[in-house]
Design an enzyme around this catalytic site. Structure first.
Site, PDB file in Angstrom:
ATOM      1  N   SER A  68      46.738 -19.723  37.536  1.00 31.75           N
ATOM      2  CA  SER A  68      47.813 -18.903  38.111  1.00 31.75           C
ATOM      3  C   SER A  68      48.872 -19.795  38.747  1.00 31.75           C
ATOM      4  CB  SER A  68      47.240 -17.939  39.156  1.00 31.75           C
ATOM      5  OG  SER A  68      46.417 -18.636  40.075  1.00 31.75           O
ATOM      6  N   LYS A 136      36.303 -23.344  35.181  1.00 33.65           N
ATOM      7  CA  LYS A 136      36.270 -21.915  34.837  1.00 33.65           C
ATOM      8  C   LYS A 136      36.989 -21.722  33.511  1.00 33.65           C
ATOM      9  CE  LYS A 136      38.789 -18.647  37.158  1.00 33.65           C
ATOM     10  NZ  LYS A 136      39.674 -18.135  36.097  1.00 33.65           N
ATOM     11  N   GLU A 205      37.563  -9.652  36.602  1.00 31.85           N
ATOM     12  CA  GLU A 205      38.918  -9.306  37.063  1.00 31.85           C
ATOM     13  C   GLU A 205      39.370  -7.976  36.469  1.00 31.85           C
ATOM     14  OE1 GLU A 205      41.964 -12.297  36.547  1.00 31.85           O
ATOM     15  OE2 GLU A 205      43.558 -10.911  37.151  1.00 31.85           O
TER      16      GLU A 205
END
Ligand code: KIV
Length: 290
Positions: A68, A136, A205
């Site tokens: 992000s 991740k 998510e």
């Protein structure tokens, strides 16, 4: 905090680790979920810089150097253009700025999907250059063989299922997942597949709450929710979102501060004082010794 810290994995740091702080380990994170339950939820926030890591470290169990950063730091339209170089540079800064949180670094789009071998090359570079303890990656069943390949070779993997932002073009946007029976079943199958493949934890998510609860109950590893459920084994948010840095955020973000207002006010005061010559004042100036 009830965590036991046992290992410091940093590769380089200007200052030595203050004792008795030791870094939280992957097995210690896994042990927080015992017999399907997590007594004290795991706390995770994103960090991209050393100073932010310093400020968050004492309050978190894990720091995520999320891709992000593409939008948050670089103003990119999505996470897709984020590179391995960016992740390595920011990952190293966050490891240097933290002492006890377990640092997880995102694998950027295009750095792991081709083959388990490609994923190993990228993940081992990230770990060697940053000193992070885990990576991740996004994807469920389709990534199971890669997760298994990495885990068996000493690379702890946090999986990321549900709304996977790197797949924004295939998904058609960032809407919550699990509204159809097919999506619902896929999310559950993804969770089982990544857990069976050896992921030490997973991010879920943007999934409907009942699905997030089912996922959390159905796997032995910690499920870290974002836009999921308070019943997950932990929570993660993008730090700048929860600090109120942006005008628009997703529904699942709670703003704990309004930092953009503070920054604007500070900039306005500074600009005014520069323009009316009241900054720098006597306290900020050097004068010859008398
Ligand atoms: O990139 C990121 O910050 C993330 C979190 C939103 C989970 O993947």
């Amino acid at each position: 905090m009830s965590t036991t810290f046992t290992l410091d994995t940093s590769t380089s740091r200007a200052n030595p680790t203050p004792k008795p702080l030791k870094r939280l380990t992957v097995p210690a994170v896994q042990r927080r979920k015992f017999e399907g339950k997590t007594e004290e939820p795991l706390v995770m926030l994103t960090a991209y810089t050393a100073r932010t890591a310093q400020l968050l470290d004492a309050h978190c169990d894990m720091l995520l150097v999320g891709d992000s950063l593409g939008q948050v730091i670089y103003g990119l339209p999505s996470t897709l253009p984020v590179t391995l170089d960016m992740m390595c540079n920011h990952g190293a800064a966050v490891v240097r700025g933290s002492y006890h949180s377990l640092v997880v670094v995102d694998m950027p789009f295009g750095s792991y999907e081709k083959s388990p071998e490609q994923a190993f090359e990228s993940a081992s570079r990230i770990m060697a250059e940053t000193g992070c303890a885990a990576v991740k990656l996004e994807g469920g069943q389709s990534m199971a063989s890669t997760i298994s390949f990495l885990s068996q070779r000493g690379i702890p993997v946090m999986a990321h299922i549900g709304l996977t932002p790197q797949a924004v073009n295939a998904l058609g946007g960032y809407a919550a997942r699990g509204r159809t029976q097919e999506e619902h079943e896929k999310i559950l199958a993804d969770a089982t597949a990544v857990a069976d493949a050896g992921a030490f934890a997973m991010v879920a998510e943007g999934v409907l709450e009942p699905i997030a609860i089912s996922v959390t109950k159905s796997v032995d590893v910690p499920v870290i929710g974002i836009g999921a459920s308070a019943q997950c084994d932990g929570q993660v948010l993008v730090t700048e979102d929860m600090l109120g840095m942006f005008e628009r955020t997703a529904r699942f973000v709670k703003r704990y501060h309004n930092i953009s207002e503070n920054i604007e006010q500070a900039a306005e005061s500074y600009a005014e004082e520069v323009r009316n010559r009241s900054f720098p004042g006597p306290d900020q100036l050097y004068q010859p010794k008398k």
